[in-house]
Design a protein around this motif. Structure first.
Motif, short mmCIF file in Angstrom:
data_model
loop_
_atom_site.label_atom_id
_atom_site.label_comp_id
_atom_site.label_asym_id
_atom_site.label_seq_id
_atom_site.Cartn_x
_atom_site.Cartn_y
_atom_site.Cartn_z
N UNK A 99 0.80 -1.22 0.00
CA UNK A 99 0.00 0.00 0.00
C UNK A 99 0.84 1.28 0.00
N UNK A 100 2.15 1.12 0.13
CA UNK A 100 3.03 2.29 0.16
C UNK A 100 3.19 2.87 -1.25
N UNK A 101 3.04 4.17 -1.36
CA UNK A 101 3.30 4.94 -2.61
C UNK A 101 2.25 4.77 -3.70
N UNK A 102 1.32 3.85 -3.55
CA UNK A 102 0.30 3.69 -4.60
C UNK A 102 -0.53 4.96 -4.77
N UNK A 103 -0.93 5.55 -3.64
CA UNK A 103 -1.81 6.72 -3.71
C UNK A 103 -1.12 7.88 -4.41
N UNK A 104 0.15 8.09 -4.11
CA UNK A 104 0.91 9.16 -4.76
C UNK A 104 1.03 8.90 -6.25
N UNK A 105 1.17 7.63 -6.62
CA UNK A 105 1.24 7.25 -8.04
C UNK A 105 -0.04 7.65 -8.76
N UNK A 106 -1.20 7.32 -8.16
CA UNK A 106 -2.49 7.65 -8.77
C UNK A 106 -2.66 9.16 -8.89
N UNK A 107 -2.24 9.89 -7.83
CA UNK A 107 -2.36 11.35 -7.86
C UNK A 107 -1.48 11.96 -8.94
N UNK A 108 -0.24 11.47 -9.02
CA UNK A 108 0.70 11.99 -10.02
C UNK A 108 0.18 11.78 -11.44
#
Length: 845
Positions: free
Chosen positions: A12-21
């Protein structure tokens, strides 16, 4: 390749930032059909609670599903200032800093309020990220931002000019701790111990008296009449005469009014127009004086005479003592009754005469009731039964008190200069104008949320494209507070319903069915659950374990089971990916399908059909059951086992297709792990979020072949059970007699070797069915005669024991007097013995 072990923290680490980017959450693709949800805004008082996690997870499922189905989705994030709750938190913080909030200037206090907002809105965004919510942050709103503040002023001014907002003196619910008015929806009723105090009201110039019973004797200082029913033969001759008000020795009239119920109590009621809503109406009918006897902080004022300054409940005690001394107290009758308390502070509310601002509800409510008759334009509740709650509220509603005596909310846009009143969007020109100190009820601004967040009162492109919203997701407890108000405000100001559908969920409780509360110490922080089990496990568990509109019992053991399910998916995916390492797009083929391939493709497409149908109906518990069964039973436990013995390009293609479809169907529920696995597939897009939801394909339905495999799976299960019950070990010889086209399947799955080993002193056991005959040659460690004798001996003992237990359990005296746990144990033992007897009889046969 996936890591050997599933670790939710790493996944779950960094997935959200990937989607936002990648801007996957942003809306605006005009080539697609629009779909919009506006988030029920959490208040900025602190952490998100478990109910909000459930609420938002449901919305995220819908948004991600619709995005995969090809819609231009907009999910508007936002937060609410939350009025009383936020002010209480900020005040506490200031007190902890050694500052007295009530001695501060309003502007100074508001600076602290905005600092609070910035701190806690950042916390909330962080928690949204942990939950994986696909929110379009480019359109984030706050109920106090400039645009929404302008919308609030616009609504107030329009309603005022239309005669639907007015200022008047009425009985309202008053919170003596928060020092503010409350709407009826902000009052909760609790059962408390109280009393009817029977008091003598002496008739003027007479030794007779009227017996008056009241639960609130401290309000008698505000009595301006005593009422009897004009048709009551006992008292109607007294109408027009006076009684002497106890303690104050003041004359008040006896009046005739239908409010006095001849059948209830003594048929006499004291009339206190400033402290009771019914008495207020009686006072209006008879032109009675309104005397306020309690201060805003719950202490008695100067109209209470010598009791001035006492707390209202302390005054009650002292007053009763004095009435007793004066021989004016007849009796104290103990009762238990429901009394209103402030939802926010928990204190007993005070019915209180006060000048406040009100919305005239009848015309607004009637329009909603009329609109709900139109199938094309109504708000459709899911489940439909909850529409009754809204309709009933609209039928019985009364004018809404919208003014509050707080600071950090929208200030009422009204100004006063001597006897002049000005209501407008901007401050009036000229000197001497003073703005109303009161603010608006939080729900006044929240009621505008579906259209104000999209730019209303301007006719913006967002408003044109995304209003009405497609669906609102909320709990049934919020219908009176929020859903109803959004509906009448939406209809009045846009001419349209605020949302097409309103999906209702229940309340979340602990595993014993109790509400979460500080006093019970049973609260659960969703962030703690994410730390332990991951966001995916929490989301899947919360959203698939209860039916629409039903309450949900949270059980951490079931959370662990959900984690195990995701771990099962992870391990199955590792197997598939390991066997697809050199697989390329040109290798993909669905030609020359085997029997097993046709079976899993049939199962997959039937699952897709059922899942899509239930997703569209928001029946996520049914979706959860369907996916769990297909993934665990069909794919992991069966097809993967079949595939191990025939890994050609077709089988690899089927493995790829099925796993990809599983990930896409699961993605709305468990976005993090599905993204992780999807990106490891040899044939994929940049992200699962821009892939497409699986579509039912009739071409890959093979019912006859599927039935054959179902029979084979059942037979394999039965054969395995036969081996266990007969203690057949791996070193036995196994001979299979079956149709040639099934032979390799059975041999592979059952791990049957063609080599026949020599077994001394052997015996044969046979499993027979219409499809297959399996002969097991095993070592005869004990001759059949001895085995039979032992079985018969055990059988006879069981028969005696069963009869004994049945006789005991048919004895009512034993059932009623023996400890329950002992009786339950006997019942369980009886059940076990009867099952064992069946097995022995089968073995003997």
């Amino acid at each position: 390749m996936l890591d050997k072990k599933y670790n939710h923290k790493i996944v779950e680490e960094n997935k959200y930032d990937f989607w936002l980017d990648k801007k996957y959450f942003e809306s605006g693709d005009l080539s697609k059909e629009a779909f919009c949800i506006v988030i029920p805004p959490p208040n900025i008082t602190g952490k998100l609670h478990l109910g909000h996690a459930w609420d938002t997870a449901l919305q995220d499922i819908i948004i991600r599903y619709k995005k995969l189905c090809g819609y231009d989705v907009l999910w508007v994030p936002g937060m609410d200032h939350a009025g009383i709750a936020t002010q209480a938190k900020i005040d506490k913080k200031l007190k902890d800093m050694g500052k007295n909030p009530r001695q501060m200037k309003r502007e100074e206090w508001l600076k602290h309020a905005w600092d609070w907002k910035e701190e806690y809105s950042s916390n909330i965004r962080s928690q949204w990220a942990k939950l994986g919510l696909a929110l379009d942050y480019t359109k984030e709103r706050f109920t106090m931002d400039e645009g929404l503040s302008n919308a609030v002023k616009e609504v107030f001014v329009r309603l005022y000019n239309e005669g639907l907002i007015y200022r008047g003196e009425r009985i309202i619910n008053w919170d003596p701790e928060a020092l503010t008015a409350l709407s009826n929806e902000e009052v909760i009723y609790k059962e408390v111990k109280g009393a009817f105090y029977h008091i003598k009201y002496m008739i003027e110039d007479s030794s007779d008296y009227l017996e008056v019973a009241t639960t609130r004797p401290e309000t008698l200082f505000g009595d301006t009449a005593v009422a009897v029913n004009p048709n009551d033969e006992r008292y109607k001759h007294l109408i027009g005469k006076n009684v002497i008000l106890p303690i104050l020795d003041k004359k008040i009239p006896v009046i005739g009014d239908e409010h006095a119920d001849m059948e209830f109590g003594t048929g006499i009621v004291k009339i206190t127009p400033a402290h009771d809503p019914n008495d207020f109406e009686v006072g209006n009918r008879h032109n009675l004086e309104r005397i306020v006897v309690i201060n805003p902080n719950g202490t008695m004022n100067k109209n209470a005479g010598k009791y001035e300054g006492l707390d209202r409940f302390e005054c009650r005690k002292e007053l009763i003592k004095d009435l007793e001394v004066k021989n004016l107290l007849i009796e104290v009758e103990d009762i238990t009754h429901n009394v209103g308390h402030s939802e926010r502070t928990g204190v007993m509310i005070e019915p209180y005469l006060s000048k406040q601002w009100f919305v005239k509800m009848r015309p607004l409510a009637d329009r909603v009731l009329e609109n709900q008759k139109d199938k094309e334009s109504k708000v459709n509740f899911v489940p439909a039964r909850f529409e009754k709650i809204m309709n009933h509220w609209m039928e019985i509603t009364y004018d809404w008190c919208i003014s509050r005596q707080l600071w950090g909310v929208h200030r009422i846009p009204a100004w006063y200069r001597e006897d002049e009143v000005y209501v407008g969007r901007e401050e009036p020109k000229g000197d001497g104008w003073v703005q109303d100190e009161d603010v608006l009820d939080t729900w006044f601004s929240s009621a505008l949320w579906p259209f104000s967040t999209l730019g209303w009162p301007e006719n913006t492109k967002l408003l044109q494209r995304y209003y009405p919203n497609n669906v609102l997701v909320t709990g049934y407890d919020i219908i009176p507070f929020w859903v109803n108000r959004m509906t009448f405000q939406g209809l009045h100001f846009t001419g349209k319903r605020p949302f097409k559908e309103c999906l209702i969920h229940g309340l979340i409780r602990d595993k014993e069915g109790r509400k979460f509360s500080k006093s019970l110490g049973n609260g659960i922080d969703p962030m703690d659950m994410i730390e332990l089990y991951g966001s995916d496990a929490l989301r899947y568990y919360l959203t698939t374990n209860s039916s629409r509109g039903m309450d949900f019992r949270f059980d951490e053991d079931k959370m662990k089971s959900t984690w195990n399910f995701i771990n099962k998916l992870w391990n199955a995916s590792r197997f598939v990916l390991l066997n697809l390492e050199d697989f390329k797009e040109e290798n993909f083929t669905l030609e020359n399908l085997s029997l097993e391939d046709k079976w899993i493709l049939t199962k997959l497409n039937k699952t897709i059909k059922n899942v899509r149908k239930n997703m569209d109906k928001y029946m996520f518990n049914e979706v959860g059951s369907e996916l769990y069964s297909f993934i665990w039973d069909n794919f992991c436990d069966s097809y993967i086992e079949f595939s191990k013995f025939n890994l050609n390009n077709t089988t690899k293609s089927v493995l790829h297709l099925v796993l990809k479809s599983i990930l896409q169907m699961l993605h709305p529920f468990i976005p993090f792990v599905t993204e992780e696995i999807y990106q490891k597939l040899p044939i994929n897009k940049e992200s699962i979020m821009i892939s497409s939801y699986p579509i039912y394909n009739k071409k890959y339905i093979f019912d006859e072949e599927a039935k054959e495999i179902e029979c084979i799976i059942n037979e394999i299960t039965n054969i395995r059970n036969f081996k266990v019950s007969n203690k057949i070990t791996k070193d036995s010889n196994t001979i299979i007699e079956v149709d040639k086209k099934y032979e390799s399947i059975f041999k592979n799955i059952l791990k049957v070797s063609d080599e026949i080993k020599k077994i001394n002193n052997s015996k044969k056991l046979e499993y027979n069915s219409p499809i297959i005959k399996v002969t097991f040659e095993i070592e005869n460690k004990e001759d059949d005669v001895n085995i039979k004798e032992k079985l018969l001996e055990e059988k006879n003992k069981l028969i005696v024991s069963i009869e004994k237990r049945k006789k005991l359990l048919s004895n009512e005296n034993y059932i009623n007097k023996a400890p329950k746990n002992i009786v339950d144990l006997d019942r369980e033992k009886l059940k076990e013995e009867e099952e064992r007897l069946k097995i022995i009889e089968k073995e003997l046969k």
